[in-house]
Structure formats: C-alpha cells, structure tokens
Design a protein around this motif. Structure first.
Motif, mmCIF file in Angstrom:
data_model
loop_
_atom_site.group_PDB
_atom_site.id
_atom_site.type_symbol
_atom_site.label_atom_id
_atom_site.label_comp_id
_atom_site.label_asym_id
_atom_site.label_seq_id
_atom_site.Cartn_x
_atom_site.Cartn_y
_atom_site.Cartn_z
ATOM 1 N N PRO A 1 -1.661 7.693 -0.079
ATOM 2 C CA PRO A 1 -2.193 8.192 -1.449
ATOM 3 C C PRO A 1 -2.744 8.919 -2.249
ATOM 4 N N ARG A 2 -3.210 8.784 -1.815
ATOM 5 C CA ARG A 2 -4.251 10.319 -2.274
ATOM 6 C C ARG A 2 -3.550 11.655 -2.729
ATOM 7 N N GLU A 3 -2.243 11.493 -0.822
ATOM 8 C CA GLU A 3 -1.394 12.414 -0.846
ATOM 9 C C GLU A 3 -0.188 12.291 -1.100
ATOM 10 N N HIS A 4 0.251 11.930 -1.913
ATOM 11 C CA HIS A 4 1.140 11.162 -2.032
ATOM 12 C C HIS A 4 2.363 11.248 -1.468
ATOM 13 N N ASP A 5 1.680 9.876 -0.720
ATOM 14 C CA ASP A 5 2.764 9.646 0.006
ATOM 15 C C ASP A 5 1.892 8.123 0.166
ATOM 16 N N LEU A 6 3.222 7.261 0.700
ATOM 17 C CA LEU A 6 2.868 5.478 0.518
ATOM 18 C C LEU A 6 4.006 5.177 1.804
ATOM 19 N N SER A 7 4.406 5.837 2.168
ATOM 20 C CA SER A 7 5.162 5.013 3.551
ATOM 21 C C SER A 7 4.777 3.620 3.815
ATOM 22 N N LEU A 8 5.662 3.066 4.661
ATOM 23 C CA LEU A 8 5.078 1.889 5.006
ATOM 24 C C LEU A 8 5.412 2.033 6.430
ATOM 25 N N ARG A 9 5.068 0.967 7.453
ATOM 26 C CA ARG A 9 4.929 0.663 8.991
ATOM 27 C C ARG A 9 4.844 -0.587 8.379
ATOM 28 N N ILE A 10 5.896 -1.147 9.551
ATOM 29 C CA ILE A 10 6.265 -2.457 10.148
ATOM 30 C C ILE A 10 6.510 -2.171 11.687
ATOM 31 N N ASN A 11 5.594 -3.705 12.100
ATOM 32 C CA ASN A 11 5.724 -3.584 13.057
ATOM 33 C C ASN A 11 6.503 -4.576 13.842
ATOM 34 N N SER A 12 6.490 -4.527 14.774
ATOM 35 C CA SER A 12 7.601 -5.405 16.347
ATOM 36 C C SER A 12 8.818 -6.082 14.861
ATOM 37 N N VAL A 13 9.605 -5.108 14.060
ATOM 38 C CA VAL A 13 10.835 -5.631 13.048
ATOM 39 C C VAL A 13 11.559 -6.260 14.182
ATOM 40 N N SER A 14 12.731 -7.320 13.617
ATOM 41 C CA SER A 14 13.675 -8.564 13.704
ATOM 42 C C SER A 14 14.218 -7.844 13.118
ATOM 43 N N VAL B 1 9.038 3.250 10.244
ATOM 44 C CA VAL B 1 8.351 2.969 9.071
ATOM 45 C C VAL B 1 9.559 3.839 8.134
ATOM 46 N N LEU B 2 9.199 3.028 6.841
ATOM 47 C CA LEU B 2 10.133 3.237 5.564
ATOM 48 C C LEU B 2 9.477 4.543 4.862
ATOM 49 N N PRO B 3 9.839 5.685 4.888
ATOM 50 C CA PRO B 3 9.475 7.216 4.039
ATOM 51 C C PRO B 3 9.238 7.261 3.140
ATOM 52 N N CYS B 4 7.995 7.336 1.595
ATOM 53 C CA CYS B 4 8.338 7.199 0.543
ATOM 54 C C CYS B 4 6.684 8.057 -0.005
ATOM 55 N N THR B 5 7.610 9.266 -0.547
ATOM 56 C CA THR B 5 6.653 10.207 -1.016
ATOM 57 C C THR B 5 7.221 10.328 -2.787
ATOM 58 N N PHE B 6 5.841 10.466 -3.781
ATOM 59 C CA PHE B 6 5.499 10.356 -4.891
ATOM 60 C C PHE B 6 5.024 11.474 -6.072
ATOM 61 N N SER B 7 5.321 11.700 -6.768
ATOM 62 C CA SER B 7 4.130 12.451 -7.261
ATOM 63 C C SER B 7 3.787 11.453 -9.780
ATOM 64 N N ASP C 1 -0.133 -9.745 5.530
ATOM 65 C CA ASP C 1 0.337 -9.934 6.800
ATOM 66 C C ASP C 1 0.132 -8.504 7.734
ATOM 67 N N PRO C 2 -0.522 -8.386 8.417
ATOM 68 C CA PRO C 2 -1.068 -7.652 9.592
ATOM 69 C C PRO C 2 0.503 -6.699 10.179
ATOM 70 N N ARG C 3 1.320 -7.509 10.088
ATOM 71 C CA ARG C 3 2.872 -6.233 10.239
ATOM 72 C C ARG C 3 3.300 -5.900 9.314
ATOM 73 N N TYR C 4 2.949 -5.348 7.831
ATOM 74 C CA TYR C 4 2.486 -4.499 7.222
ATOM 75 C C TYR C 4 1.925 -3.912 7.486
ATOM 76 N N ARG C 5 1.411 -2.283 7.115
ATOM 77 C CA ARG C 5 0.312 -1.362 6.481
ATOM 78 C C ARG C 5 0.714 -0.108 6.473
ATOM 79 N N LEU C 6 -0.162 0.563 5.589
ATOM 80 C CA LEU C 6 0.629 2.309 4.926
ATOM 81 C C LEU C 6 0.186 3.050 5.527
ATOM 82 N N GLU C 7 1.561 3.530 6.349
ATOM 83 C CA GLU C 7 1.231 5.179 6.551
ATOM 84 C C GLU C 7 0.691 6.164 6.329
ATOM 85 N N GLY C 8 0.824 6.376 4.275
ATOM 86 C CA GLY C 8 0.564 7.425 4.367
ATOM 87 C C GLY C 8 -0.660 6.964 3.371
#
Length: 296
Positions: free
Chosen positions: A108-121, A49-55, A99-106
């Motif tokens: 946006p309504r909670e100001h969280d845009l963290s990205l999840r990458i499944n099965s990284v290489s 998971v790559l964390p990213c928060t914003f305002s 690509d289904p390997r990527y999905r938003l973990e956070g």
C-alpha cells in the motif's frame, strides 16, 4: 435574431451538468483514483494475482489505510481479505483469522493493493472489488465500481461413472463430468462411438454450473463402455464393464424347491424315527441290564 432558449431547455442543460459533475466526482476528482484489470484468467490449482493500483488525496498520504477485497457487490458481497497499513510499519497487517489462501501481493505504501489467491478453484470464479479506506474515518475511501472478473478454467474431470436399472426395464449408464469450459462428452462401446443423450449442464448450486452429465441408454450386460470428456485444456477417459445378471441357483434336475424341501424333511424325520426305535429296542431287550454271575 436568435430566439432565447426556453425554460425546458435550460432545465435540461442544468440537469445534464449536474449529472456530469456527479459522474466526475465518482471517477476520482476528490483525489482518489483506482486502476484494475477488467478480467483475469486463472488455471485450477495454480495461484493468480488480481492487479489493483490507486492514488489518494494529499491529506491522506500519512494516514493509516485499510485495504479490503470483496467477492460480489452489494448485500451479497463477501469480504475475503482485510488488512491495515500503518505509517512507518512494513507491509499491511491482516486481520486475525484471515484465510491464508489470500494475501496482499502489493505494498500500500507503493499504491499497490494487488491480491494473490493461492490454488484457485472453479468456485473462486466471480467479480472482485478492491477498496481503500482511511482507517478510522468511515466513508473516506474509494472503490472501483466495475471490479475485476476472475475466470478460472479447468481441464475435464470425470466425477462419477455408474450403471443402474434392471433386466426388465433395461440398463443405463451415467457419466458426470466437470470442467471449464464445460467439457464435451462422448461414449465408446465395442471400439465405436455410441449415441448418448445430454442430461446437463446442471444448475442446482454454485459448483454445478461447471458440471454436465451424459446418459447412455440400452446398455447391454457383458459389454464394456468408455466415457470420454474433453475441452481445450485436456481430455479424460474412464471405462466400465457391465456384468451380466447372475442366474438364480438351480435346486437340481427335475426337482422343484417344494419337493426338495419335502425330501429333506422326510430324510431328517426318518433318522429321528430310526434313533428312537433303536433306543426302545435296547431298553426292552435288556441290552442295558447289568449281567449276573454264579459260582459253583
């Protein structure tokens, strides 16, 4: 009495103030603010998971937001994930063909845009950039300029183990391995370490920077050799047995191939002559004539 500052000094101070104002605007004085993690480590085959928060500014609180994640920056950047968060709608709707390997973990309504990458290489290693834009208003948005560096680590893996050469020039064995950190390679022959030369690391492609090759020269036929690759995450070993060269078939004691071929031809010729002679004798001797009978 202090002297008045010169015109050059005043111009320098003015230029410095303009630069500070520009830097302050880029850091989010317009109401945008984004926080990311400088570096994230992941293990090959596992999610990360790559964390990213914003305002964002007050006037954008109820606007539709578009979320983008890029790998790389500038012209060489690749958009990996894009979705749209609409007011009153749950979650963030990804664009078609995502690509289904990527999905938003956070959320946006909670100001969280963290990205999840499944099965990284190992090929997923790089610098990622998170961006939020007001949907439908080009240029209204914010992106962290530093990005997040993803460092994928992997245990050693032996990709190939081969032998080539000939009896005249000698034989050599090559062991190609992959891993991050780059593995150390050792050779073992007859239960003792054998000195080898390093061919890699290789650098022809994006994936080959995680590969290295080790060459073992003067390999002796009829012996077994083992290649061992190790790094802090593990160790892998593979063995090979070098078969001795196959000797050419011997035609027989005291006989050369040319003589053997002559004897075979002579034998076949004698059989043909013998059959022809028998046939001529049968015809000329009357053995094939019909017998006659007389009655008295």
């Amino acid at each position: 009495m202090a002297a008045a500052p010169s015109a050059d000094v005043r111009m320098s101070v003015s230029a410095l103030l303009l630069l500070l104002l520009a830097l302050t605007a880029c850091s989010g004085d317009d109401g945008w603010y984004m926080k990311v993690q400088p570096e994230v480590r992941g293990m090959e085959g596992y999610p990360v998971v790559l964390p990213c928060t914003f305002s964002h500014p007050q006037h954008s609180q109820h606007a539709s937001l578009q979320v983008l994640w890029r790998l790389g920056h500038g012209r060489d950047a690749t958009v990996l994930y894009r979705c749209t968060s609409r007011p009153g709608a749950p979650g963030c709707e990804p664009e078609p063909g995502q690509d289904p390997r990527y999905r938003l973990e956070g959320d946006p309504r909670e100001h969280d845009l963290s990205l999840r990458i499944n099965s990284v290489s190992l090929q997923d290693s790089g610098r990622y950039y998170c961006r939020a834009e007001v949907h439908g208003r080009e240029g209204v948005g914010f992106e962290d300029k530093m990005g997040t560096r993803l460092r994928v680590e992997a245990a050693p893996k032996i990709l190939s183990l081969s032998v080539d050469g000939n009896e005249a020039l000698g034989y050599r064995a090559v062991c190609l391995v992959q891993g991050s950190p780059l593995p150390d390679v050792q050779w073992l022959g007859s239960d003792e370490l054998v000195e080898a030369s390093l061919v890699g690391p290789l650098a022809q492609g994006s994936g080959s920077r995680y590969q290295t090759a080790s060459e073992l020269r003067d390999v002796e036929p009829g012996q077994q050799y083992s290649c061992s690759a190790s790094n802090p995450l593990g160790k892998e070993q593979a063995a090979l047995y070098v078969l001795p060269p196959r000797p050419p078939p011997a035609p027989g004691p005291g006989a050369s191939p040319a003589l053997l071929l002559f004897l075979v031809c002579l034998s076949v010729g004698a059989k043909v002559l013998l059959l022809l002679g028998v046939g001529v004798w049968l015809v000329s001797g009357g053995a094939l004539q019909r017998p006659s009978c007389s009655w008295k």
